[in-house]
Design an enzyme around this catalytic site. Sequence first.
Site, PDB file in Angstrom:
ATOM      1  N   TYR A  66      83.639  80.839  84.719  1.00 22.81           N
ATOM      2  CA  TYR A  66      82.288  81.397  84.638  1.00 22.81           C
ATOM      3  C   TYR A  66      82.374  82.899  84.381  1.00 22.81           C
ATOM      4  CZ  TYR A  66      77.398  81.947  86.292  1.00 22.81           C
ATOM      5  OH  TYR A  66      76.064  82.220  86.420  1.00 22.81           O
TER       6      TYR A  66
ATOM      7  N   LYS B 161      82.205  79.266  80.357  1.00 25.93           N
ATOM      8  CA  LYS B 161      80.760  79.534  80.302  1.00 25.93           C
ATOM      9  C   LYS B 161      80.626  81.016  80.038  1.00 25.93           C
ATOM     10  CE  LYS B 161      76.915  79.084  83.729  1.00 25.93           C
ATOM     11  NZ  LYS B 161      76.317  80.395  83.669  1.00 25.93           N
TER      12      LYS B 161
ATOM     13  N   THR C 241      71.909  80.533  89.978  1.00 28.80           N
ATOM     14  CA  THR C 241      70.525  80.167  90.284  1.00 28.80           C
ATOM     15  C   THR C 241      70.450  79.411  91.606  1.00 28.80           C
ATOM     16  OG1 THR C 241      70.068  80.037  87.919  1.00 28.80           O
ATOM     17  CG2 THR C 241      68.526  78.910  89.383  1.00 28.80           C
TER      18      THR C 241
END
Lengths: 285, 285
Positions: free
Chosen positions: A131, A159, A44
Site C-alpha cells: 500500500y 496499490k 477508510t
Amino acid sequence: MFHGLSAFPLTPTDEHGVDTTAYAALVARLADARVDSIGALGSTGGYAYLTREQRAHAAKIAVESADGVPVMVGIGALRTAHVLALAEDAQNAGASAVLLAPMTYQPLTDDEVFGLYEDVTRELSVPLCVYDNLATTHVRFSDELLGRIGQLPNVGSVKIPGEGAGARIGALRALLPSSVTVGVSGDWTAARGLNSGADVWYSVLGGLFPRTALAIAREPAGEVSGRLEPLWALFRRHGSLRVVSAAASHLGLVREPNLPRPLRELGAVDRREVVAVLDSLGLDG
Amino acid sequence: MFHGLSAFPLTPTDEHGVDTTAYAALVARLADARVDSIGALGSTGGYAYLTREQRAHAAKIAVESADGVPVMVGIGALRTAHVLALAEDAQNAGASAVLLAPMTYQPLTDDEVFGLYEDVTRELSVPLCVYDNLATTHVRFSDELLGRIGQLPNVGSVKIPGEGAGARIGALRALLPSSVTVGVSGDWTAARGLNSGADVWYSVLGGLFPRTALAIAREPAGEVSGRLEPLWALFRRHGSLRVVSAAASHLGLVREPNLPRPLRELGAVDRREVVAVLDSLGLDG
C-alpha cells in the site's frame, strides 16, 4: 483476487468502540452488490486508530458478513512486531489477503521499508497488497523500491496513488513479476488509472456506493466518473473519509459520531453540501 | 521546569522488549549531570513504537532514576482516547509534565489538532508541552494555531523546530501567554535558537552527552555547538535517533539491537564514521 473493484468500507467508531452492527451491515451491502473484493480496515476503515482486539474482531465480522466475497484486511502498524501480530489475527479471521502500508513516525529509509515487507511476507500464508499512500504514510515509494518489494514471496498486488498512475504503470509492470497486479486509489483518478491499464481500483466510493463504483470499474471509459466530479471535489477538499462518513450518516447506515477522535465529522455547512451533491447525483443508497 | 536543558534519552528496545536496566542507567546519567529536566519517551525515546504497558513501565523507571530532576513524559498517540490513557499513566508514574505531539495517519485539520489539545489539557493535573515536529507528525503548526493552543489550561511550553525558530520566537511570544515558554529542538540549530531568545533546548545530544549539551545551553554564544558540526552533519544525514543509537552502543550503554523494527541501526560503514566523529570531538562519555 486483486482485480476489478475492491471496496473499502468505513469502520464506524466512537469513543466507546466500534459499532459492529452497523459495520456488518456496511460489509453485507458490498457483498450484495458482488464487488470483486472487500478491503476491511483500510485507511477508510480507520485501522490506524483501533486496538489489536478491535481490529481482530472487525476482521472476523467482515469475513462473516462478506458472503464469500474475498476480504483483504489492513495490518499496518508503526512497529514490525505489531504488524506480525495483526497478520496472524487477520489470517485467523479468515482474510483472503492482507494490506500493508508502511506507517511511519520516524521517517524510514528505503532499506527499512524493504525490511518491513521482507519480515512480514516471510510469515504470511495469504497474499499481500503493498500500500503506497504518500498522504498518510509519507513514504515516497520509488518504482525501483516497489519493484524490489514485488519480488518478495506472497506479494500479490501494489496499490498506488491514482495521481500520475497512468505514466507509472508501464514502468512498474517492467519491474514487477507478472503475478503482481497494479491497482489505483484516489477515487477521482480511478477511471483514468483503469483506462491506463490498472488491474484494480481500491475504492472508497465502492465501500459505500458499490453499484456506482462497479459501473465505473466495468466501463472506465464511460461517463459515470466524470459525472461524479462534484463528489470528487468534496473528496479532495475534505478527505474522502470525512465525506463518506457524512454520506453514510445521511443514509442512516451509521450513527453520529462515527470517526475516532481527534478526527471530526464535517460541520453542518459542509454536511449540507455533501447531502446536496449526493441528491443531485442520485446517490441515495 | 520548561527552561534550560531538557535532555531526551533513548529507550533501548529490541523485539523482546525494553532494556529497563540500560534505560535506568541512561536516565541516571542525566540526573548525575543535573540537567534541568528529562524528556522521557520523546521521539528519541521511541514512544510511538511502544505499547501502553511498556510506556507506563518506562515512565515509572524514568521518574525513579531521575533523582529529583523533573521528568516530562511523552503521551502522543494517534487516537485521543489513547492519549488520555497515556496521560493518566504518566501522571501516576510521577511525571512532572507531559509532552504531546499530534501524531497523524489521516492528515488533521487545524480544528482537529486544536480539539486534541483541548480534550487532553482539560484532563491534566500537570503542565503540557506542545510538540511541533513536522518531520514526524506532518502537522504544520501555524503561529496562530500554537497561539490558540497556548491559551488552553495547563499548557506550559511549546517545542518548535529549530530551523527558522529565530524569526518565529518573537511572533510566538506575542501570541502566547507569558507563562508559556518557547523551546527549540533540532540540535544543530539549538545554539542559534537559544541566542534568539528561546527558553529551553529540547535536546537529543543532551540525552546522551548531558555535560556537553549543558555547556551549550549555559553559553549558547560560545564555540561548543560550532565545534560539533561534524556530529550535526551526521544527525541531519541519518536522523539523530540512529546516530545516538550507534553512539550509545559504542559507549557500551546499550546493547544491539536497540531500535524497534522497522527502524534499523546504522550499518558498519556509517557506524565507523560515527565513532570517528565521537573520537575526534572527544565525546567519549
